[in-house]
Each structure stands twice: as C-alpha cells, then as structure tokens.
Design an enzyme around this catalytic site. Structure first.
Site, mmCIF file in Angstrom:
data_model
loop_
_atom_site.group_PDB
_atom_site.id
_atom_site.type_symbol
_atom_site.label_atom_id
_atom_site.label_comp_id
_atom_site.label_asym_id
_atom_site.label_seq_id
_atom_site.Cartn_x
_atom_site.Cartn_y
_atom_site.Cartn_z
ATOM 1 N N SER A 55 -5.618 2.499 1.433
ATOM 2 C CA SER A 55 -4.985 1.595 0.435
ATOM 3 C C SER A 55 -3.776 0.951 0.742
ATOM 4 O O SER A 55 -3.390 0.101 0.005
ATOM 5 C CB SER A 55 -4.962 2.568 -0.891
ATOM 6 O OG SER A 55 -3.883 3.302 -0.848
ATOM 7 N N LYS B 57 1.763 3.572 -3.492
ATOM 8 C CA LYS B 57 1.352 2.245 -4.174
ATOM 9 C C LYS B 57 2.799 1.613 -4.027
ATOM 10 O O LYS B 57 3.737 2.268 -3.903
ATOM 11 C CB LYS B 57 0.959 2.589 -5.562
ATOM 12 C CG LYS B 57 -0.413 3.000 -6.014
ATOM 13 C CD LYS B 57 -1.652 1.865 -5.580
ATOM 14 C CE LYS B 57 -2.941 2.587 -5.862
ATOM 15 N NZ LYS B 57 -3.075 3.720 -5.310
#
Lengths: 217, 217
Positions: free
Chosen positions: B136, B173
């Site tokens: 990710s 993130k």
DNA sequence: TGACATAGTTACTAAATAATAACTATATCA
DNA sequence: TGATATAGTTATTATTTAGTAACTATGTCA
C-alpha cells in the site's frame, strides 16, 4: 546462498557454526577435518571462492582470520542470543507484528559523513555506503538520498543490484548476464540499459547492494 | 565479580576492542605488542589471571582461542576510546560520493525478532520496528518485507507516514489534516484513503515512520 | 624483615597453522 | 573434442603462535 556450490555452502555453514560455538573462527585444518578431506589445499580453494563471492574476508598469514560478511546473520530469533552477543551489535530494538500495508577502498577525501550500522552487516573492510542520487532505480524502491550498503565484489549474479563505474561515475543498475554481453538495467523506464561487451573496459562492477537505509525526518 | 588490576583491565579492553574490530581474538604476541612489552610470558600471566577471575576462557594449544565470558561488562569507561569513537556500541562505515542513479509499548508476545540499529536513530524508549506487509505504500518506496522504524507518538504533521491502528490492525499511511477530518492516504492508487472524522474512535495514530531498513540477499 | 603477588626481561622450543608444489579426477560447456 | 571450474590427494615448508625456563624488580602486607 544460491551463488554457492553445495560444498561451499557446507564450508560456510561450518565456519558459522564453529564461530558461534567457540567464539573464534576455525583453522583450515579444522575445516578439512570436518569435511573429511586430507590436507588443506582443498580448504584454501573453498575459502578463496567464498572470499571472491563476498561471503567472507581473510587476513593473509593470520591464523583463524576468517570473517563472515553476510548481513543476514544480524537477525536473531530470540532476545537471549542478542543479549548474549551484545558486544557484537551496536544496539537492538524489538520487531513487532506485521503491517498490512572504482572504489573498492574509497579514498579518505571522498568520505562525506559517517553512519553507524550493525557490525555483523559490515565486518569486512570491503563494505561501505553510497548515497543514492537520482531516480534510476525508483521501481526497485530505491530513492534519492537513500544510503545503499555496498559489498565490494567484481562479480555478480543475475538480478543483483550492482554499483557500476561508468565513465568514472558510480551508478546503480540491475545486473543481467546475457549471451555475449552484460546488461546493466535501470529500474526506471525513462532510462536506457547499458550493454557491456567482452573487452570493453570503460565500465566495471564495483560491488553489490546488500542493504538500503533511509531516514525520514 | 573479582577486581582487575589496571594492567589487567587494559589487557581485557584490548582483547574486547580487537575482537570487535577484527571478528576474531588477538594472539598473545599481538597483545604484547599493544602493551609494548617484549615476549609473551607477561601476557600469559595476564591471561591466566583474567581466566582465574572468570573474565575469559581459553583452549590450551589453540591459537587465538580467547573468549570473553561477560561481553556486557565494559571497561570502556576508558575516555580515550570513547573520544576516538570506538565505544562498544557504535561502528562506523564511510559514506562515499553520490550515485546518480495501540502499541506504544509493544507486548512481549508480539515480538517476532530483533534487529540492531544505530543508537542515535532510536534515542527514546518508544521506538520499535514494524515489518511491512503488502504494497500500500509502494509509491513511497516502501516494500513488503522492509523494516519500518517507528517512533511512538499520537500526533503527526502533514505528509508524515504514520502507523494507524484500524480495526485492531496496524497499517502504514500518509497523514493529512484537512478541514473537518484527518485523511490517511495509501501511496498506491489501488487503495482508497481512510477518513477519520472528529469523534470516531476506531482509528488511532500509533506512531510515525522515521526510517526504512531493507536487506537484499 | 621475609613472604607473596604483580609485572617485566631474554632466550628458547614445540606445536599449530597457512601456504605452496605437483599431481589426479570429474562434471560441464561450447 | 578441448577448455574450464570444481574437488581432491600427498608431501613439504615457512611462519605464526603458545608455552617454558631462568632471571630481575617493585610494591604490599603482617
């Protein structure tokens, strides 16, 4: 250890085990005894091969002077081992869970700064950092500013990321040996590969990337 | 623990330093050279004393067979050594040229393995590694298998890469504070951002990524 | 004072160790 | 087929290394 023959693997394994058990490396005769071969010339050639491939270093004329260079040894399964061998490590931290998500001996004047790192990742004299400039390896997740840990060696395996000296400048490329030449492939479609043909002398392999270290501010 | 004489301390310190620098222990002659004494009988008696007091062990007849029995014991309060940058915790490599190219205190049972690291990169106690899983953050050049060095903190700045706990799972993130919410953005177009609104309690910031470490085989 | 531990010297020996020479053998490769 | 890399043998040598003998010197302790 794909680059090693079966016999070389067993030599490497024995050295590693012996070192762990005794705290110092074996002699050639001890290695020969373990391999059940007589004389130590066979051992010398195994060690020379291991050295050429970058797995060990030695000091000519010194007894028990084999050093393991493999960085994978710096991992440890349990805390006790780390603590027991504390003096071999600079510092240690726990790893929790998982997230989904031409310069073999660099001259003094080229040194820009110093960075400390696990000793076992860098036992030998033939290991150093290069600071990455440019984005030619961006698809291998290597960025401008990263520190690349380099092990000096003139040979490489397919798909290794190597440091090549091109026109006097160091550059990172992925290494491919092909039928009649060597291809040095950037990991960025914007850059063209370099082809080294037999006898061309203006391009040389300096070492292999064995680690990437990045500090985020 | 028995006391060592000044001379014995310096012998012990030399052995420890030599072992760290070379990966194998010194010979008696090398110790004698360092102590600037001639012959090795003096050394033998120092070693015998160190052995009797439990600081080392030896194997009779073997070269370089000195083992330190308590490596954590440091006589490197020795100022010269600290100043010379050779204290037992740090190791330095040169950096040459440039290339174009909810777990603030992680529980014991979550610990998978240990890895050593520059102590300067990890001053405080609230620092640990996470092993990255998934892709990710691939566009931030963070790959599956990388070790992310995390500093525990509940707040973050815009564009920091953070560890967020989402539904009990840790995830990396990039952090953005926006008008009435916080956005946690993956660095991969295949993944959707997470929005945290005021009062939502099932998402929390655990810490910030301050380093990336990757070992290539 | 004498006994004792520590610390050093020179001279020497024996064992351990690394390194070389001169071979043989086998598998792989182009 | 011949060239090359790997793996082995026996024999030998030079160097490194650990260990011993016989001695001197200095401080501490009771």
């Amino acid at each position: 250890m794909n680059e090693l023959t079966e016999r070389q693997k067993s030599v490497y394994t024995f050295i590693s085990t012996y070192q762990k058990q005794n705290g110092y490396p074996p002699t050639m005769q001890e290695i020969a005894g373990h391999l059940k071969i007589s004389g130590n010339l066979g051992v010398i050639r195994h060690l020379t091969a291991l050295e050429k491939k970058g797995f060990i270093t030695r000091t000519p004329g010194n007894s028990r002077s084999i050093r393991l260079t493999s960085p994978s040894l710096s991992y440890s399964e349990n805390r006790e081992q780390m603590i027991a061998g504390e003096d071999q490590f600079s510092f240690f931290l726990p790893v929790v869970g998982t997230v989904r998500a031409g310069m073999p001996q660099p001259p003094e004047e080229d040194i820009q700064e110093y960075y400390s790192i696990d000793r076992n990742a860098a036992r030998s004299g033939g290991t150093f950092f290069l600071k990455v400039k440019g984005d030619s390896m961006i698809n291998a997740a290597i960025c401008e500013g990263d520190l690349a840990l380099i092990r000096s060696q003139a040979v490489a395996q397919d798909r290794d990321i190597v440091v090549a000296l091109v026109d006097g400048e160091a550059t990172l490329k992925r290494f491919y040996r092909e039928t009649d030449h060597i291809r040095l492939q950037p990991e960025n479609p914007d850059y063209a590969p370099l082809i080294i043909r037999e006898g061309s002398s203006d391009i040389s392999i300096i070492g292999k990337v064995v680690g990437i270290y990045r500090t985020l501010s």
